[in-house]
Motif scaffolding. Structure first.
Motif, mmCIF file in Angstrom:
data_model
loop_
_atom_site.group_PDB
_atom_site.id
_atom_site.type_symbol
_atom_site.label_atom_id
_atom_site.label_comp_id
_atom_site.label_asym_id
_atom_site.label_seq_id
_atom_site.Cartn_x
_atom_site.Cartn_y
_atom_site.Cartn_z
ATOM 1 N N ARG A 261 0.847 -1.200 0.000
ATOM 2 C CA ARG A 261 0.000 0.000 0.000
ATOM 3 C C ARG A 261 0.877 1.242 0.000
ATOM 4 N NH1 ARG A 261 -1.981 -2.891 4.478
ATOM 5 N NH2 ARG A 261 -3.780 -4.209 3.989
ATOM 6 N N ASP A 262 0.459 2.249 -0.759
ATOM 7 C CA ASP A 262 1.168 3.520 -0.730
ATOM 8 C C ASP A 262 0.213 4.654 -1.088
ATOM 9 O OD1 ASP A 262 0.819 3.408 -3.480
ATOM 10 O OD2 ASP A 262 2.906 3.014 -3.926
ATOM 11 N N MET A 263 0.667 5.863 -0.844
ATOM 12 C CA MET A 263 -0.151 7.048 -1.103
ATOM 13 C C MET A 263 0.757 8.187 -1.557
ATOM 14 S SD MET A 263 -2.639 9.200 1.511
ATOM 15 C CE MET A 263 -3.755 7.805 1.718
ATOM 16 N N THR A 264 0.283 8.951 -2.512
ATOM 17 C CA THR A 264 1.002 10.131 -2.990
ATOM 18 C C THR A 264 0.095 11.346 -2.851
ATOM 19 O OG1 THR A 264 2.229 8.794 -4.594
ATOM 20 C CG2 THR A 264 2.251 11.176 -4.908
ATOM 21 N N VAL A 265 0.532 12.323 -2.073
ATOM 22 C CA VAL A 265 -0.211 13.564 -1.861
ATOM 23 C C VAL A 265 0.544 14.689 -2.569
ATOM 24 C CG1 VAL A 265 -1.153 15.168 -0.171
ATOM 25 C CG2 VAL A 265 -1.065 12.714 0.352
ATOM 26 N N THR A 266 -0.123 15.372 -3.477
ATOM 27 C CA THR A 266 0.512 16.404 -4.295
ATOM 28 C C THR A 266 -0.171 17.744 -4.072
ATOM 29 O OG1 THR A 266 1.033 14.743 -5.978
ATOM 30 C CG2 THR A 266 1.231 17.063 -6.618
ATOM 31 N N THR A 267 0.622 18.760 -3.802
ATOM 32 C CA THR A 267 0.137 20.125 -3.657
ATOM 33 C C THR A 267 0.598 20.934 -4.869
ATOM 34 O OG1 THR A 267 0.309 19.953 -1.257
ATOM 35 C CG2 THR A 267 0.100 22.160 -2.180
ATOM 36 N N THR A 268 -0.363 21.574 -5.570
ATOM 37 C CA THR A 268 -0.052 22.314 -6.786
ATOM 38 C C THR A 268 -0.585 23.737 -6.689
ATOM 39 O OG1 THR A 268 -0.245 20.246 -8.052
ATOM 40 C CG2 THR A 268 -0.217 22.302 -9.307
ATOM 41 N N PRO A 269 0.233 24.708 -6.294
ATOM 42 C CA PRO A 269 -0.196 26.113 -6.326
ATOM 43 C C PRO A 269 -0.230 26.624 -7.767
ATOM 44 C CG PRO A 269 1.635 25.756 -4.794
ATOM 45 C CD PRO A 269 1.536 24.540 -5.655
ATOM 46 N N MET A 270 -1.282 27.370 -8.106
ATOM 47 C CA MET A 270 -1.432 27.993 -9.420
ATOM 48 C C MET A 270 -1.600 29.496 -9.211
ATOM 49 S SD MET A 270 -4.087 25.281 -11.183
ATOM 50 C CE MET A 270 -3.800 23.509 -11.098
ATOM 51 N N THR A 271 -0.754 30.281 -9.839
ATOM 52 C CA THR A 271 -0.725 31.720 -9.571
ATOM 53 C C THR A 271 -2.026 32.413 -9.933
ATOM 54 O OG1 THR A 271 0.307 32.081 -11.745
ATOM 55 C CG2 THR A 271 1.776 31.846 -9.839
ATOM 56 N N GLN A 272 -2.783 31.936 -10.925
ATOM 57 C CA GLN A 272 -4.002 32.599 -11.381
ATOM 58 C C GLN A 272 -5.286 31.954 -10.871
ATOM 59 O OE1 GLN A 272 -2.128 34.033 -15.717
ATOM 60 N NE2 GLN A 272 -4.042 32.914 -15.634
ATOM 61 N N ARG A 273 -5.170 30.809 -10.160
ATOM 62 C CA ARG A 273 -6.395 30.105 -9.820
ATOM 63 C C ARG A 273 -6.506 29.731 -8.350
ATOM 64 N NH1 ARG A 273 -7.250 25.327 -13.984
ATOM 65 N NH2 ARG A 273 -9.186 25.268 -12.784
ATOM 66 N N GLY A 274 -5.427 29.301 -7.715
ATOM 67 C CA GLY A 274 -5.500 28.839 -6.336
ATOM 68 C C GLY A 274 -4.605 27.636 -6.139
ATOM 69 N N VAL A 275 -4.966 26.764 -5.204
ATOM 70 C CA VAL A 275 -4.161 25.594 -4.865
ATOM 71 C C VAL A 275 -4.985 24.333 -5.088
ATOM 72 C CG1 VAL A 275 -2.807 24.432 -3.089
ATOM 73 C CG2 VAL A 275 -2.901 26.932 -3.144
ATOM 74 N N LEU A 276 -4.408 23.394 -5.817
ATOM 75 C CA LEU A 276 -5.043 22.105 -6.079
ATOM 76 C C LEU A 276 -4.367 21.041 -5.225
ATOM 77 C CD1 LEU A 276 -6.959 20.274 -7.785
ATOM 78 C CD2 LEU A 276 -5.049 20.011 -9.394
ATOM 79 N N PHE A 277 -5.180 20.274 -4.472
ATOM 80 C CA PHE A 277 -4.687 19.181 -3.648
ATOM 81 C C PHE A 277 -5.098 17.859 -4.299
ATOM 82 C CE2 PHE A 277 -5.465 22.790 -0.850
ATOM 83 C CZ PHE A 277 -4.241 22.912 -0.195
ATOM 84 N N SER A 278 -4.117 16.997 -4.550
ATOM 85 C CA SER A 278 -4.372 15.698 -5.183
ATOM 86 C C SER A 278 -3.894 14.584 -4.271
ATOM 87 C CB SER A 278 -3.658 15.599 -6.538
ATOM 88 O OG SER A 278 -4.077 16.637 -7.406
ATOM 89 N N ASN A 279 -4.685 13.512 -4.220
ATOM 90 C CA ASN A 279 -4.371 12.385 -3.348
ATOM 91 C C ASN A 279 -4.618 11.093 -4.119
ATOM 92 O OD1 ASN A 279 -3.987 10.569 -1.316
ATOM 93 N ND2 ASN A 279 -5.736 11.209 -0.088
#
Length: 409
Positions: A261-279
């Motif tokens: 089992r594993d998990m990848t959590v990704t934080t993606t700041p976007m200068t024109q839109r906001g922050v996207l959190f992916s799991n």
């Protein structure tokens, strides 16, 4: 005392030992009683299969071989010309070695070669306490048996037989190819790299990841495994630029929960839109030839999207199998849902994302087989994402509520 072409034990032992060269196959001399067929041969190895413990290693006799040996009994020995020292699983070769017996200290110069339990080191000057494996090697190149990693440095400081610190170092696990012009596709470059064989990890200080000769990632401190085993930690970030999000930077964190089992959590700041959190969560409970039980779940969330003035989300989940693998039943689930019709065109940076499609399939199926008869029942419903105007609209696909199949072979 002075000897020529001598091999003598410095520490006497009551037991006779057979010494095998760790790097060369043995040479056998013919005698009148030699049986030539079938021939027996030994394959060379960089490490003994049976490794002595620490106490056994310290009690092992020390053997030396050189063209000339001079020294004082129970004090010091100076050896020159093809010098070789062996003790247990430790082998040292050099053009010249000075050995100080009270401190168990060696100082080797000229084409220094070390083999310690299969780990190999080459350099120009070695100062080492044998039993403690405490000392340093200048201008080393080194090769680790575990993981087939290799590197180079200005100086390698031995802490003990399992730990070492390399200064101004490079390290890679790329498979070496034949030829003097070989250069790894990627390598770690750092002011200092600390290696821990027991923990199977290295810690780089002020290091960077270099790919195809170009540095792509820098960090004041980061750790990485010495072989291909998975390890929790931050992965290299990615950068992109587009007209919707502006400048985007994705920073993934990998969590090695368990071997399956594993998990990848990704934080993606976007200068024109906001922050996207992916799991993304993955699991594999059973492997083939058993009926597999595995799945992948992904959830994306942007709490506030400045482009659309609302929150955005996407869900994707694929599962195969049931907990009871004895019964001849197969279960599959494929769920893909998003928050709105514009999702497919606003989140297209990651082409591997199954949610970056206009027709999202949602299917559940159960199959059963017994002998020559097999049956299956499936339910399929699509989420069709329309465009913002009539020119980008598409006709929705038909749903299957349900689909039943019966086969007899």
């Amino acid at each position: 005392m002075s000897y020529a072409q001598t091999a003598a034990p410095l520490l006497q032992s009551a037991e006779a030992e057979v010494l095998l060269d760790l790097d060369k196959p043995p040479v056998w001399e013919d005698t009148p009683h030699t049986i030539r067929s079938p021939a027996l041969s030994l394959k060379p190895s960089n490490v003994f299969n049976s490794k002595p413990g620490v106490s056994a290693q310290r009690k092992s006799p020390t053997y030396i071989q050189a063209q000339s040996i001079d020294g004082r009994s129970d004090l010091d020995v100076q050896m020159q010309g093809g010098v070789e020292i062996r003790r247990g699983s430790l082998l040292i070769r050099a053009d010249r070695i000075d050995y100080y017996q009270p401190n168990d200290q060696v100082r080797a110069t000229g084409s220094v070669y070390i083999n310690r339990s299969g780990n190999r080191y080459l350099g120009r000057l070695l100062d080492l306490q044998l039993d403690a494996m405490d000392g340093y090697l200048l201008d080393p190149t080194f090769f680790f048996l575990r993981g087939n990693g290799e590197g180079s440095a200005q100086k390698l400081q031995f802490i003990n037989d399992k730990k070492a610190v390399a200064t101004q170092a490079r390290f890679t696990t790329c498979k070496r190819k034949p030829g003097p012009d070989w250069f790894p596709d990627w390598f770690m470059k750092a002011d200092q790299i600390s290696f821990d064989q027991d923990a199977n990890q290295a810690v780089a200080t002020h290091g960077s990841l270099v790919f195809q000769g170009v540095p792509i990632f820098y960090a004041p401190s980061f750790s990485f495994p010495l072989n291909n085993e998975r390890k929790s930690g931050f992965l290299p970030p990615t950068f992109s630029l587009n007209n919707l999000g502006g400048v985007e930077m994705s920073l993934p964190y990998y969590w090695n929960i368990a071997p399956n089992r594993d998990m990848t959590v990704t934080t993606t700041p976007m200068t024109q839109r906001g922050v996207l959190f992916s799991n993304e969560f993955r699991y594999l409970e059973r492997k083939e030839p058993q009926i597999p039980l595995k799945g992948v779940a992904r959830f994306d969330l942007m709490p506030v999207d400045n482009l659309r003035g609302t929150s955005r989300w996407g869900l994707s989940y694929q599962h195969t199998g049931i907990p009871d693998s004895v019964r001849p039943i197969a279960f599959n689930l494929n769920v893909n849902r998003v928050s709105d019709n514009n999702y497919w065109q606003d989140f297209t940076t990651n082409t591997a994302n199954p949610l970056a499609q206009r027709a999202l399939n949602n299917t559940a199926s159960v199959a059963w087989a017994n002998g020559r008869i097999s049956t299956s029942v499936a339910v399929s419903k699509l989420q069709t994402l329309q465009g913002t105007d009539a020119t980008t609209a598409i006709a929705p696909s038909y749903d299957r509520l349900p689909q039943i199949n019966v086969n007899y072979l």
